[in-house]
Design a protein around this motif. Structure first.
Motif, PDB file in Angstrom:
ATOM      1  N   UNK A  39      26.834  34.595  33.483  1.00 12.80           N
ATOM      2  CA  UNK A  39      28.154  35.072  33.070  1.00 12.80           C
ATOM      3  C   UNK A  39      29.175  34.921  34.194  1.00 12.80           C
ATOM      4  N   UNK A  40      30.278  34.263  33.902  1.00  8.50           N
ATOM      5  CA  UNK A  40      31.404  34.180  34.833  1.00  8.50           C
ATOM      6  C   UNK A  40      32.261  35.417  34.591  1.00  8.50           C
ATOM      7  N   UNK A  41      32.424  36.227  35.631  1.00 12.96           N
ATOM      8  CA  UNK A  41      33.198  37.462  35.509  1.00 12.96           C
ATOM      9  C   UNK A  41      34.662  37.261  35.866  1.00 12.96           C
ATOM     10  N   UNK A  42      34.929  36.282  36.747  1.00  9.18           N
ATOM     11  CA  UNK A  42      36.303  36.020  37.178  1.00  9.18           C
ATOM     12  C   UNK A  42      36.417  34.553  37.599  1.00  9.18           C
TER      13      UNK A  42
ATOM     14  N   UNK B  62      41.462  35.880  38.581  1.00  8.23           N
ATOM     15  CA  UNK B  62      41.752  36.349  37.236  1.00  8.23           C
ATOM     16  C   UNK B  62      40.459  36.857  36.598  1.00  8.23           C
ATOM     17  N   UNK B  63      40.490  38.062  36.080  1.00 13.72           N
ATOM     18  CA  UNK B  63      39.313  38.658  35.460  1.00 13.72           C
ATOM     19  C   UNK B  63      39.035  38.023  34.106  1.00 13.72           C
TER      20      UNK B  63
ATOM     21  N   UNK C 106      41.475  45.604  40.030  1.00 12.17           N
ATOM     22  CA  UNK C 106      42.525  44.752  39.486  1.00 12.17           C
ATOM     23  C   UNK C 106      42.642  43.491  40.331  1.00 12.17           C
ATOM     24  N   UNK C 107      42.030  42.413  39.876  1.00 18.25           N
ATOM     25  CA  UNK C 107      42.073  41.159  40.628  1.00 18.25           C
ATOM     26  C   UNK C 107      43.487  40.606  40.750  1.00 18.25           C
ATOM     27  N   UNK C 108      44.372  41.030  39.880  1.00 20.14           N
ATOM     28  CA  UNK C 108      45.762  40.569  39.962  1.00 20.14           C
ATOM     29  C   UNK C 108      46.446  41.072  41.226  1.00 20.14           C
TER      30      UNK C 108
ATOM     31  N   UNK D  39      35.064  32.392  40.278  1.00 17.42           N
ATOM     32  CA  UNK D  39      35.296  33.198  41.466  1.00 17.42           C
ATOM     33  C   UNK D  39      34.088  34.112  41.652  1.00 17.42           C
ATOM     34  N   UNK D  40      33.611  34.679  40.547  1.00 16.14           N
ATOM     35  CA  UNK D  40      32.494  35.612  40.562  1.00 16.14           C
ATOM     36  C   UNK D  40      31.632  35.345  39.334  1.00 16.14           C
TER      37      UNK D  40
END
Length: 178
Positions: free
Chosen positions: A104-107, A71-72, A84-86, A116-117
């Motif tokens: 920073x958490x991006x996802x 999820x972004x 689109x991570x979805x 996740x990222x």
């Protein structure tokens, strides 16, 4: 935000010795971050000074045959532009880590707050952590994702550009800290 306390830590990594601008990408797997039975141990080494996440002190593997999806969180970050991570296929496992202050958490992984990222700035270097396997094993389906090439190309482009910002909206404030 730039981590000033780690600004001079790059020299501790042999590949970065003498580098004015060093960048690193940390990728997940059984022996990454803390890993299976703690064998990764990145949180017990000098790497902890430049990781954009915090490693657990215990085994950090989370696996499922049903898989996990992303999820972004930072929709405007250049790494995730037109990604689109979805639509990402299920990933069969990841390393559980914690967000790190001033990074920073991006996802995140859906249904959790697990990064996740994540990205960060340390001195004049940029770092990125993707907490799963980018290739076959946990990522056996990931490599066939339609956005796979775009995702990794944009991640590498972000790492090697000279912009001192973690996020494009932070460009001016991050630059003032140098």
């Amino acid at each position: 935000m730039v981590h000033k306390q780690a600004e001079n830590q790059w020299h501790r990594l042999p590949a970065c010795d003498g580098a004015e601008h060093a960048h690193a990408m940390f990728l997940g797997g059984w022996l990454s971050f803390n890993g299976k039975m703690g064998k990764g141990g990145w949180g017990r080494t000098g790497l902890k000074d430049i990781l954009p996440v915090t490693c657990l002190d215990i085994e950090d593997l989370r696996e499922s045959t049903e898989g996990f999806t992303g999820s972004t969180v930072a929709t405007e970050h250049p790494i995730l532009a037109n990604v689109d991570l979805e639509t990402m296929p299920p990933i069969l496992g990841y390393n559980i880590v914690k967000p790190r202050e001033n990074c920073e958490v991006l996802a995140t992984w859906n249904g959790t707050n697990d990064p996740l990222l994540a990205v960060g700035l340390f001195g004049q270097g940029k770092v990125l952590a993707y907490t799963s396997d980018p290739a076959p094993h946990w990522g056996c389906n990931f490599v066939y994702w339609e956005d796979y090439q775009r995702f990794w190309s944009q991640a590498i482009d972000w790492l090697v550009t000279n912009s001192p910002s973690v996020h494009t909206s932070n460009l001016k404030s991050a630059a003032k800290e140098f």
